[in-house]
Design a protein around this motif. Sequence first.
Motif, PDB file in Angstrom:
ATOM      1  N   GLU A  50       0.891  -1.176   0.000  1.00 51.06           N
ATOM      2  CA  GLU A  50       0.000   0.000   0.000  1.00 51.06           C
ATOM      3  C   GLU A  50       0.922   1.216   0.000  1.00 51.06           C
ATOM      4  OE1 GLU A  50      -2.105   3.312   2.080  1.00 51.06           O
ATOM      5  OE2 GLU A  50      -0.906   1.955   3.278  1.00 51.06           O
ATOM      6  N   PHE A  53       2.904   5.098   2.586  1.00 49.50           N
ATOM      7  CA  PHE A  53       3.445   4.886   3.920  1.00 49.50           C
ATOM      8  C   PHE A  53       4.947   5.190   3.927  1.00 49.50           C
ATOM      9  CE2 PHE A  53       3.672   2.003   7.823  1.00 49.50           C
ATOM     10  CZ  PHE A  53       2.697   2.674   8.546  1.00 49.50           C
ATOM     11  N   PHE A  91      -4.384  -1.104   2.273  1.00 50.74           N
ATOM     12  CA  PHE A  91      -3.766  -1.894   3.342  1.00 50.74           C
ATOM     13  C   PHE A  91      -4.697  -2.984   3.857  1.00 50.74           C
ATOM     14  CE2 PHE A  91      -2.407  -2.735   7.726  1.00 50.74           C
ATOM     15  CZ  PHE A  91      -1.110  -3.145   7.468  1.00 50.74           C
ATOM     16  N   SER A 108       4.614  -4.104   3.443  1.00 53.93           N
ATOM     17  CA  SER A 108       3.812  -2.891   3.541  1.00 53.93           C
ATOM     18  C   SER A 108       3.842  -2.317   4.957  1.00 53.93           C
ATOM     19  CB  SER A 108       2.378  -3.206   3.102  1.00 53.93           C
ATOM     20  OG  SER A 108       1.723  -2.027   2.671  1.00 53.93           O
ATOM     21  N   GLY A 109       5.041  -2.288   5.537  1.00 52.48           N
ATOM     22  CA  GLY A 109       5.148  -1.789   6.911  1.00 52.48           C
ATOM     23  C   GLY A 109       4.227  -2.547   7.836  1.00 52.48           C
ATOM     24  N   MET A 110       4.045  -3.838   7.543  1.00 48.12           N
ATOM     25  CA  MET A 110       3.039  -4.602   8.288  1.00 48.12           C
ATOM     26  C   MET A 110       3.613  -5.195   9.572  1.00 48.12           C
ATOM     27  SD  MET A 110       0.536  -7.715   7.167  1.00 48.12           S
ATOM     28  CE  MET A 110      -0.345  -6.801   5.919  1.00 48.12           C
ATOM     29  N   THR A 111       2.985  -4.844  10.675  1.00 49.23           N
ATOM     30  CA  THR A 111       3.407  -5.344  11.980  1.00 49.23           C
ATOM     31  C   THR A 111       3.067  -6.822  12.116  1.00 49.23           C
ATOM     32  OG1 THR A 111       2.983  -3.168  12.911  1.00 49.23           O
ATOM     33  CG2 THR A 111       3.126  -5.006  14.473  1.00 49.23           C
ATOM     34  N   ARG A 116      -2.781 -11.617  13.184  1.00 50.03           N
ATOM     35  CA  ARG A 116      -2.517 -11.792  11.739  1.00 50.03           C
ATOM     36  C   ARG A 116      -1.837 -13.126  11.457  1.00 50.03           C
ATOM     37  NH1 ARG A 116      -0.368  -5.592  11.107  1.00 50.03           N
ATOM     38  NH2 ARG A 116      -2.421  -4.636  10.811  1.00 50.03           N
ATOM     39  N   GLN A 156      -5.614   4.966  10.525  1.00 46.07           N
ATOM     40  CA  GLN A 156      -5.719   4.277   9.238  1.00 46.07           C
ATOM     41  C   GLN A 156      -6.422   2.944   9.463  1.00 46.07           C
ATOM     42  OE1 GLN A 156      -1.992   3.238   7.409  1.00 46.07           O
ATOM     43  NE2 GLN A 156      -2.988   2.311   5.641  1.00 46.07           N
ATOM     44  N   GLY A 158      -7.684  -0.760   9.606  1.00 49.39           N
ATOM     45  CA  GLY A 158      -7.053  -2.077   9.594  1.00 49.39           C
ATOM     46  C   GLY A 158      -5.653  -2.125  10.171  1.00 49.39           C
ATOM     47  N   THR A 159      -5.241  -1.069  10.847  1.00 48.88           N
ATOM     48  CA  THR A 159      -3.860  -1.026  11.352  1.00 48.88           C
ATOM     49  C   THR A 159      -3.790  -1.273  12.858  1.00 48.88           C
ATOM     50  OG1 THR A 159      -4.028   1.356  11.749  1.00 48.88           O
ATOM     51  CG2 THR A 159      -3.183   0.657   9.596  1.00 48.88           C
ATOM     52  N   THR A 160      -2.577  -1.472  13.336  1.00 50.00           N
ATOM     53  CA  THR A 160      -2.365  -1.614  14.776  1.00 50.00           C
ATOM     54  C   THR A 160      -2.732  -0.308  15.493  1.00 50.00           C
ATOM     55  OG1 THR A 160      -0.046  -1.094  14.352  1.00 50.00           O
ATOM     56  CG2 THR A 160      -0.604  -3.415  14.639  1.00 50.00           C
ATOM     57  N   ASP A 197       2.128   4.608  13.163  1.00 45.80           N
ATOM     58  CA  ASP A 197       3.514   4.157  13.307  1.00 45.80           C
ATOM     59  C   ASP A 197       4.454   5.367  13.410  1.00 45.80           C
ATOM     60  OD1 ASP A 197       1.873   2.075  12.277  1.00 45.80           O
ATOM     61  OD2 ASP A 197       3.661   0.969  11.696  1.00 45.80           O
ATOM     62  N   GLU A 223       6.876  -2.622  17.976  1.00 45.22           N
ATOM     63  CA  GLU A 223       6.344  -3.501  16.934  1.00 45.22           C
ATOM     64  C   GLU A 223       7.456  -3.860  15.954  1.00 45.22           C
ATOM     65  OE1 GLU A 223       2.786  -1.860  15.180  1.00 45.22           O
ATOM     66  OE2 GLU A 223       1.909  -1.420  17.144  1.00 45.22           O
ATOM     67  N   TYR A 225       8.082  -5.203  11.929  1.00 46.12           N
ATOM     68  CA  TYR A 225       7.473  -5.440  10.621  1.00 46.12           C
ATOM     69  C   TYR A 225       7.997  -6.753  10.046  1.00 46.12           C
ATOM     70  CZ  TYR A 225       6.414  -0.359  10.422  1.00 46.12           C
ATOM     71  OH  TYR A 225       5.957   0.911  10.661  1.00 46.12           O
TER      72      TYR A 225
HETATM   73  N1  GLN Z   1       2.330  -1.176  11.058  1.00 43.33           N
HETATM   74  C1  GLN Z   1       0.919  -0.908  11.027  1.00 43.33           C
HETATM   75  C2  GLN Z   1       0.159  -2.194  10.919  1.00 43.33           C
HETATM   76  O1  GLN Z   1       0.715  -3.173  10.550  1.00 43.33           O
HETATM   77  C3  GLN Z   1       0.545   0.038   9.884  1.00 43.33           C
HETATM   78  C4  GLN Z   1       0.888  -0.499   8.535  1.00 43.33           C
HETATM   79  C5  GLN Z   1       0.515   0.377   7.353  1.00 43.33           C
HETATM   80  O2  GLN Z   1      -0.309   1.252   7.465  1.00 43.33           O
HETATM   81  N2  GLN Z   1       1.097   0.168   6.228  1.00 43.33           N
HETATM   82  O3  GLN Z   1      -1.006  -2.248  11.204  1.00 43.33           O
END
Ligand code: GLN
Length: 272
Positions: A50, A53, A91, A108-111, A116, A156, A158-160, A197, A223, A225
Motif C-alpha cells: 500500500e 506509507f 492496506f 507494507s510496513g506490516m506489523t 494476523r 488508518q 485495519g492497522t495496529t 507508526d 512492533e 514489521y
Molecule cells: N504497522 C501498522 C500495521 O501493521 C501500519 C501499517 C501500514 O499502514 N502500512 O497495522
Amino acid sequence: MKRSVFLRSLALAFGSAALVAACGGETPAPDDAAAGGETGSGEVLRVATEPAFPPFESQGPDGDLVGFDIDLMRAIGEEAGREIQFESLPFDGIIPALQAGTVDAAISGMTITEERAQTVDFSRPYIKAGLAIAVPADNTDITSIGDLENKKIAVQIGTTGASQAAEIPGTEISTFDSAPLALQELANGNVDAVINDAPVTLDAIESGNIEGLKVVGELLTEEFYGIALPKNSDTVAIVNDALTTLMENGTYAEIYQKWFGTEPPELPESAL
Ligand code: GLN
C-alpha cells in the motif's frame, strides 16, 4: 515537556532531528494506481504493498514505487532469483489478497501480530517500529495515552494504530484509507490526535508533507514489521533465507543507511 528517551532514540534512529512541525511541502495525494513490475530473471513473485506509507513505501513523481520496503523486497528478489512484481492494494485488502492467493507476498510496513499470524505467515522481523501519538504542534493538553480518553482520534483502517485507538474509552474514531489522510485530518483541525507508526508520522512531519503537528509522549508499543505470505507457503523459507543473507552480507545495512541514515538496530529472529 521532556520527551522520552525511547521516543527520542527512535526518532534519531529514523533520522528525524525535529519532532515538532516542519513547514512547506504538499500533502501527497495517495494513489492506489497499480505500480508496474520489474524486469529480471526467474519466476514472478507478486508482492502487494500500500504505497502511501513513506519512508517504507510511496509513489515517486512518476508513479514509480520508492521506499525502504521496496528496495529491500527488490534485493530479496535478486538474492532469491525471483522477479518482483509489485501490486498496489489498500492496506486492509492485503491479507484477504494473500488468503485468496491473488498475490504471493506483501511488504507494507506490516506489523507482525499474533492475530494476523493466524491467517498469514510472516518472514523474520526486518524493522523495529512502534505507535506514536501525534497532536497539533500548539496542543498542550495531550501528553500521553491517558489524555486521549473522550477525544477524537483519526487512524488508518485495519492497522495496529486503529486497534490501539479502539481500546481507549470514550473516543470518537475516524478511519482513513491511508496514514497521510489521517494525519491531514489532524492538521486540518478536525480531530484531536492520530495514532500511527512513529517512523511514518515522524517522516511526514520532518519532510514537511504534513504541517503543524508534533509527536508527544512515549511510544505506545514496540512492533516489528515482517513480510507477509500465504499460510504455509513455500516462499516463506525462500524469503527468510534471502533476508538472512542480506542481513549478513551488509546489503540490508546499506538499504537501512540509505533510508534512515544510521546503522540498523539489533532485531530478534522472531517477533511472536
Ligand atoms: N504497522 C501498522 C500495521 O501493521 C501500519 C501499517 C501500514 O499502514 N502500512 O497495522
